[in-house]
Design an enzyme around this catalytic site. Structure first.
Site, short mmCIF file in Angstrom:
data_model
loop_
_atom_site.label_atom_id
_atom_site.label_comp_id
_atom_site.label_asym_id
_atom_site.label_seq_id
_atom_site.Cartn_x
_atom_site.Cartn_y
_atom_site.Cartn_z
N SER A 179 -3.89 -2.45 0.26
CA SER A 179 -2.92 -3.40 0.68
C SER A 179 -3.63 -4.84 1.13
O SER A 179 -4.58 -4.74 1.69
CB SER A 179 -2.45 -2.85 1.86
OG SER A 179 -1.25 -3.64 2.41
N GLY A 205 0.82 -1.29 -0.06
CA GLY A 205 0.07 0.07 0.09
C GLY A 205 1.00 1.22 0.18
O GLY A 205 0.65 2.24 -0.52
N THR A 206 1.90 1.14 0.66
CA THR A 206 2.94 2.29 0.82
C THR A 206 3.41 2.59 -0.71
O THR A 206 3.65 4.02 -0.92
CB THR A 206 4.03 2.10 1.64
OG1 THR A 206 3.35 1.72 3.18
CG2 THR A 206 5.15 3.13 1.96
N GLN A 230 -7.25 0.95 4.76
CA GLN A 230 -8.01 0.53 5.76
C GLN A 230 -9.69 0.37 5.22
O GLN A 230 -10.02 -0.37 6.06
CB GLN A 230 -8.07 1.45 6.93
CG GLN A 230 -6.49 1.41 7.50
CD GLN A 230 -6.16 0.31 8.17
OE1 GLN A 230 -7.16 -0.48 8.78
NE2 GLN A 230 -5.02 0.17 8.68
N ASN A 285 -6.51 4.91 9.98
CA ASN A 285 -5.84 3.54 10.41
C ASN A 285 -6.08 3.55 11.91
O ASN A 285 -6.14 2.54 12.60
CB ASN A 285 -4.79 3.24 9.90
CG ASN A 285 -3.66 4.50 9.97
OD1 ASN A 285 -3.87 5.66 9.63
ND2 ASN A 285 -2.54 4.24 10.72
N CYS A 301 5.56 6.65 23.45
CA CYS A 301 6.49 5.80 23.93
C CYS A 301 6.62 4.60 23.06
O CYS A 301 7.57 3.80 22.92
CB CYS A 301 6.40 5.31 25.42
SG CYS A 301 6.89 6.62 26.45
N THR A 341 9.22 -8.35 -11.86
CA THR A 341 8.68 -9.57 -12.05
C THR A 341 7.28 -9.43 -11.05
O THR A 341 7.56 -9.44 -9.84
CB THR A 341 9.31 -10.48 -11.73
OG1 THR A 341 10.50 -10.49 -12.90
CG2 THR A 341 8.62 -12.04 -11.93
#
Lengths: 139, 390
Positions: B197, B70-71, B177, B149, B323, B235
């Site tokens: 994706s 997807g990226t 998504q 997302n 974090c 390919t």
């Protein structure tokens, strides 16, 4: 990112969680952006730390560093306690992931802030202790 | 048994997709670009997969181009449009894009492009009027995430598409998504480009696609062989393509059943959390949200430590906290919606999928409720709150 077994042990079973009523020294430090806030409570008799407790808002590393720092400091004289650094905290936990290193700095700062609070209240001078930096805490 | 509540991160491979893939990982290894008989059979399977994908999306087969993720499809959509229209240097997007778009835009800024990042409301939505107002003579492309997302908020893309179409500006949507989770009919929805994706809807990882509406000018991103009618060299990931098409066909065919069922689960879980745990806020839109998305902020505690507690008991979810990401800032999506640092750092995402059932809700609550209580008991912020109330 992976935590050492020691970190997970201190996160799962943190030592010295809680607060000390009428503590001799209290220090709160925090980093609003990262979202870690630590508060240390110390009981001090004859220049020796006889009890240490903490409350922490933060990630696994923040809880573990708080826990190990309170463990390291009990039984130490004020002079010895000042020498506890982020490095000694890291080593005692068998290391931290690179992105979490700042948590050990925070534990050092919280300990020093509590010592500073005690020094201020009791009029004692602790050699090598710097006043805590003014930071924006999220409350 | 593990309680998997992170379907927005990835989904388990659908057994039917796996079965469809296996022959292409074993005997049918031939290169679809080769001319001999077994290779032609592989070529035919790839073509059939393309037809399946197109049918599921209301598109034509030649409008579907396979990519590695997807990226890649997101990157290609932006770079491809800009390169084919070098006179225009302005991009319109939102503040809550996936990093696949957001960081591509940041990179483009360094190359001299200007980007308008549209702000969102408290539910994470933009309005079509915002898009219209942001359009300049210089605007080369508009890129709007179909469904977010993290918070699951669905954007009013129908109305936005009418504007971009009228203005003649290509509209790309990151639908990673959304595809397989909400109905998408590209014969009615006038987007020009759409990224998807496979592993988000029961397909394998490492395969995605870019839908390119007929007539859209798009320079290639990758140069090389003549695969994909000269549009995307390399390919073909044959097994990936076969698995993706099989998974999408099932996901779309099952949508009339799965969408209401999973939405109902979502609402039951939201209700359960909000009624049983105090000081919790739902993030995202109350109704315009993905069927499986639950995003809640637990005040006074930090997301990563809550995740660790859930993990220790076999429950897997995700967080928007600073974090956890290794970044120094909490989720850009939650911050764009106006959450405080504290609330953004206390956000957890539970994303439900086709394998979740009603029984998962009490199982999660049994783990979640005491974990929240335990972390609050050691939180100086909770302490301050309680003492203020006394």
């Amino acid at each position: 990112m992976e935590y050492s077994e020691k970190v997970m042990d201190h996160f799962t079973n943190p030592r010295n969680v809680g607060e000390i009523e009428n503590a001799d020294g209290i220090g709160t430090v925090g980093n609003e952006k990262c979202g870690d806030i630590m508060r240390f409570f110390l009981r001090i008799e004859n220049d020796v730390i006889i009890e240490a407790k903490f409350k922490t808002f933060g990630c696994g590393a923040a809880v573990a560093t708080s826990s190990i720092a309170t463990e390291l400091v009990v039984g130490k004289t004020l002079q010895e306690a000042v020498k506890i650094t982020n490095k000694s905290v890291m080593e005692a936990l068998d290391g931290l992931p690179a992105t979490k290193a700042h948590c050990s700095c925070l534990a050092e700062e919280a300990l020093h802030a509590a010592l500073w609070d005690y020094a201020k209240k009791s009029g004692v001078t602790i050699g090598g202790l710097q006043p805590p930096e003014e930071k924006n805490h999220e409350h | 048994m593990a309680l998997y509540l992170d379907n927005a991160a990835t989904t388990p491979l659908h057994p039917v997709a796996l079965a469809a893939m296996l022959p292409f990982l074993e005997g049918k290894f031939h290169n679809p670009s080769s001319v001999y008989t077994p290779a032609r059979a592989v070529r035919q399977a790839v073509d059939e997969a393309r037809i399946k994908m197109a049918t599921a999306l209301g598109a034509s087969p030649e409008e579907i181009v396979f990519t590695g993720s997807g990226t890649e499809a997101d990157n290609w959509a932006l770079y491809g449009v800009l390169e084919s229209n070098p006179a225009k240097k302005h991009i319109i997007t939102t503040k809550i894009e996936h990093h696949g778009i957001l960081f591509t835009c940041r990179a483009l800024e360094k190359r001299g492009y200007t980007v308008t990042y549209l702000p969102v409301d408290e539910h994470g939505q933009i309005t079509p009027a915002q898009v219209e107002e942001a359009i300049k003579p210089d605007t080369a492309v508009v890129s709007i995430i179909m469904a977010n997302n993290e918070i699951g908020t669905i954007q009013p893309l129908d109305e936005i598409a009418k504007i971009t179409r009228r203005k003649g500006i290509p509209l790309h949507t990151d639908a990673v998504q959304a595809v397989g989770h909400i109905p998408i009919d590209l014969s009615a929805l006038h987007v020009d480009l759409l990224a998807l994706s496979a592993h988000k809807f029961g397909g394998p990882k490492g395969i995605g696609a870019l839908y390119i509406r007929k007539g859209t000018r798009l320079a290639p991103l990758l140069y090389g062989g003549a695969q994909e009618r000269n549009r995307r060299a390399g390919t073909e990931n044959v097994a990936g393509i076969i698995g993706m098409a099989a998974a999408l066909e099932i996901a779309v065919n099952e949508l009339t059943e799965s969408r209401p069922r999973i939405s109902e689960l979502r609402d039951a879980l939201i209700n359960e959390i909000l009624t049983n745990i105090p000081h919790v806020k739902l993030n995202g839109h109350p109704t315009h949200r993905l069927p499986g998305n639950v995003n809640v902020s637990f005040q006074f505690i930090e997301g990563e430590s809550l995740l660790l507690h859930l993990d220790m008991q076999g429950c897997y979810a995700s967080t928007g906290s600073a974090c956890s990401s290794g970044a120094l800032e909490p989720s850009h999506v939650l911050m764009a919606m106006g959450l405080s640092h504290g609330m953004a750092n206390g956000a957890l995402r539970f994303s439900l999928g086709r394998e979740n059932t009603q029984a998962d809700i009490p199982r999660l609550m049994e783990i979640l409720t005491p974990a929240v209580a335990r972390l609050r008991a050691m939180s100086p912020l909770y302490d301050d709150y309680i003492k203020k109330g006394e």
